[in-house]
Design an enzyme around this catalytic site. Structure first.
Site, PDB file in Angstrom:
ATOM      1  N   HIS A 304      68.365  24.966  11.159  1.00  0.00           N
ATOM      2  CA  HIS A 304      68.743  23.596  10.786  1.00  0.00           C
ATOM      3  C   HIS A 304      70.142  23.615  10.190  1.00  0.00           C
ATOM      4  CE1 HIS A 304      68.529  19.502   9.810  1.00  0.00           C
ATOM      5  NE2 HIS A 304      67.590  19.480   8.878  1.00  0.00           N
ATOM      6  N   HIS A 344      71.507  20.894  21.916  1.00  0.00           N
ATOM      7  CA  HIS A 344      70.911  20.217  20.776  1.00  0.00           C
ATOM      8  C   HIS A 344      69.527  19.732  21.151  1.00  0.00           C
ATOM      9  CE1 HIS A 344      70.381  17.323  17.463  1.00  0.00           C
ATOM     10  NE2 HIS A 344      71.324  18.002  16.839  1.00  0.00           N
ATOM     11  N   ASP A 400      77.887  21.581  15.085  1.00  0.00           N
ATOM     12  CA  ASP A 400      77.996  22.836  14.341  1.00  0.00           C
ATOM     13  C   ASP A 400      79.093  23.751  14.878  1.00  0.00           C
ATOM     14  OD1 ASP A 400      75.756  22.366  12.578  1.00  0.00           O
ATOM     15  OD2 ASP A 400      74.470  22.639  14.328  1.00  0.00           O
TER      16      ASP A 400
END
Length: 467
Positions: A304, A344, A400
């Site tokens: 996460h 994702h 990210d």
């Protein structure tokens, strides 16, 4: 240590309210949409040859309706839906965040994330997530004042933080500290008192950056820097992290704005693991500090909040831009590592946040320059986006991929990245918590299970007979 510059960025003015007054809390979900006439799902149970009609509303059926599908056995309690990891189960009805993963759409309260990142302040977005509308200038000014007034933590908190080892992970410190706030504010348990609820939300938004900065200084062995309430929300945080001997801290405007945009991009993301944790724990009607600490704990996980750390570790392992083709080949063959920062769970096209972060990275790298790690990242992105192996699997860069590089360019240590994520996610957690609390359909979270263990059996000890 995060770098400073010479001038502080100007404060942005709040946008005007565009619809109904934002003083009325809009966290409560709307009444369920009635199914159109004839909108239903017919299910035939081949065990009994019976047919059942299940109403459809909001493109969903209600799982409790499946309980009426049962055999004639007195032990049959009806069907349950089995959905590990909630791959296709809605646990709530929410009016906060909308995501269309196939089209790459992310909206807070109807506003596209691109517009908010370009034009809003983080505290403006925090107000929007909770109240459902943008604040008026008067509402915004009062909100900023309230947040600023509560940035300090109780002096006893210093002793609490000093009890952690020098090498403690800053995210572990943040998690324990936010849970510990419940002991400082026992009246926060009065969650159905609107005044208590409001001050708890203010305290969490105000004190989280302070606690985060203190955890940074503790791990570095540096003295704590108290809030400077002359500064903006983001500048104040940077001051508490990086200030040394200077009489007045002045943040680099590029870094300050970059961090504010990253906070906005992380502010909410629908029912992710940490938000689900906040809602689930909050459904027991615990105080908000304890509920939010559950979100921090979930965010701590490498699947996460720790994903951007994994990107940097991958880049470090690659080592040089000339090694990128070999690494890509090993990923495709299944013999090497994973391509971190691509793909994702929700987005099946380009993550809309990644596009914003990519432009943001360009601005930051103009200040700090391009190093070999950035060259590796750019080459990874170029090859992956031109390779059918990745595009056919819809493995596009996610948020990210570049955030870790930006944080590192600002001299934040890798183990602090998730703490920054938690600061940004705080308003989303709080808005989701309050929405859950005011939703009359919600009860204490208690999932069903499918028991696969032993049937009833008689106890016979296998221990040696005692003399």
């Amino acid at each position: 240590m995060p770098k400073s510059g010479t001038t502080a960025p100007p404060r942005k003015s709040a946008a005007k309210t565009t619809a109904t007054s934002a003083t009325k809390n809009s966290s409560k979900p709307s009444t369920p949409t009635a199914a159109p006439s004839g909108s239903a799902l017919e299910i035939k149970d081949t065990r009994t040859n019976k047919t059942y009609t299940i109403p459809i509303a909001d493109d969903a059926i209600r799982a409790p309706d499946l309980k009426k599908i049962k055999t004639d056995s007195p032990d049959d309690l009806g069907l349950v839906s089995y959905d590990p990891a909630f791959l296709n189960t809605a646990s709530c009805r929410s009016g906060i965040t909308y995501i269309d993963g196939d089209k790459g759409i992310l909206r807070y309260r109807g506003y596209p994330i691109e517009q908010l990142a370009e034009n809003a302040t983080f505290l403006e977005v925090a107000w929007l997530l909770r109240h459902g509308e943008l604040p008026s200038q008067q509402e915004y000014d009062q909100f900023v004042h309230d947040i600023t007034f509560h940035t300090y933590v109780h002096e006893n908190f210093r002793k609490f933080l000093e009890g952690f080892r020098y090498d403690a992970h800053p995210m572990a410190i943040l998690n324990a500290s936010i849970a510990g706030l419940a002991s400082f504010y026992p009246t926060a348990r009065n969650i159905f008192d609107e005044t208590e609820r409001n001050i708890s939300i203010i305290r969490l938004l105000a004190k989280t950056p302070t606690i985060a900065a203190f955890s940074y200084r503790h791990v570095k062995g540096l003295p704590f820097v108290y809030p400077d309430n002359r500064l903006s929300y983001v500048e104040n945080f940077l001051s508490m992290v990086a200030r040394m001997s200077e009489s007045k801290y002045e943040a680099n405007p590029t870094f300050a704005r970059a961090l504010e945009i990253l906070f906005i991009l992380h502010a909410d993301h629908e029912q992710n693991a940490s938000t689900n944790a906040v809602r689930s724990v909050g459904s027991s009607h615990v105080d908000p500090f304890s509920a939010v600490s559950a979100g921090v704990a979930a965010l701590f996980g490498p699947l996460h909040g720790g994903a951007n750390e994994q990107v940097l570790r991958m880049i470090t392992e690659i080592g040089n831009v000339k090694n990128v083709p070999k690494f890509i080949a090993s990923v495709k063959s299944g013999e090497g590592g994973r391509l971190m920062g691509f793909g994702h769970r929700v987005y099946k096209s380009y993550d809309p946040r990644a596009k914003i972060v990519k432009r943001l990275a360009d601005d930051v790298f103009k200040v700090v320059g391009v190093d070999k790690d950035l060259e590796i990242a750019l080459e990874l992105e170029r090859i992956a986006l031109s390779d059918d192996y990745f595009t056919s699997r819809k493995l596009y860069p996610n948020v990210d991929f570049y955030t870790g590089l930006i944080y590192r360019s600002m001299a934040f240590p890798t183990d602090f990245f998730t703490v920054l994520f938690a600061i940004g996610r705080m308003p989303g957690w709080l808005a989701q918590w309050e929405e859950m609390l005011l939703d009359k359909e919600q009860k204490i979270a208690r999932p069903r299970q499918i028991y696969i263990g032993q049937k009833e059996r008689q106890f016979r000890s296998k221990l040696a007979t005692k003399n």
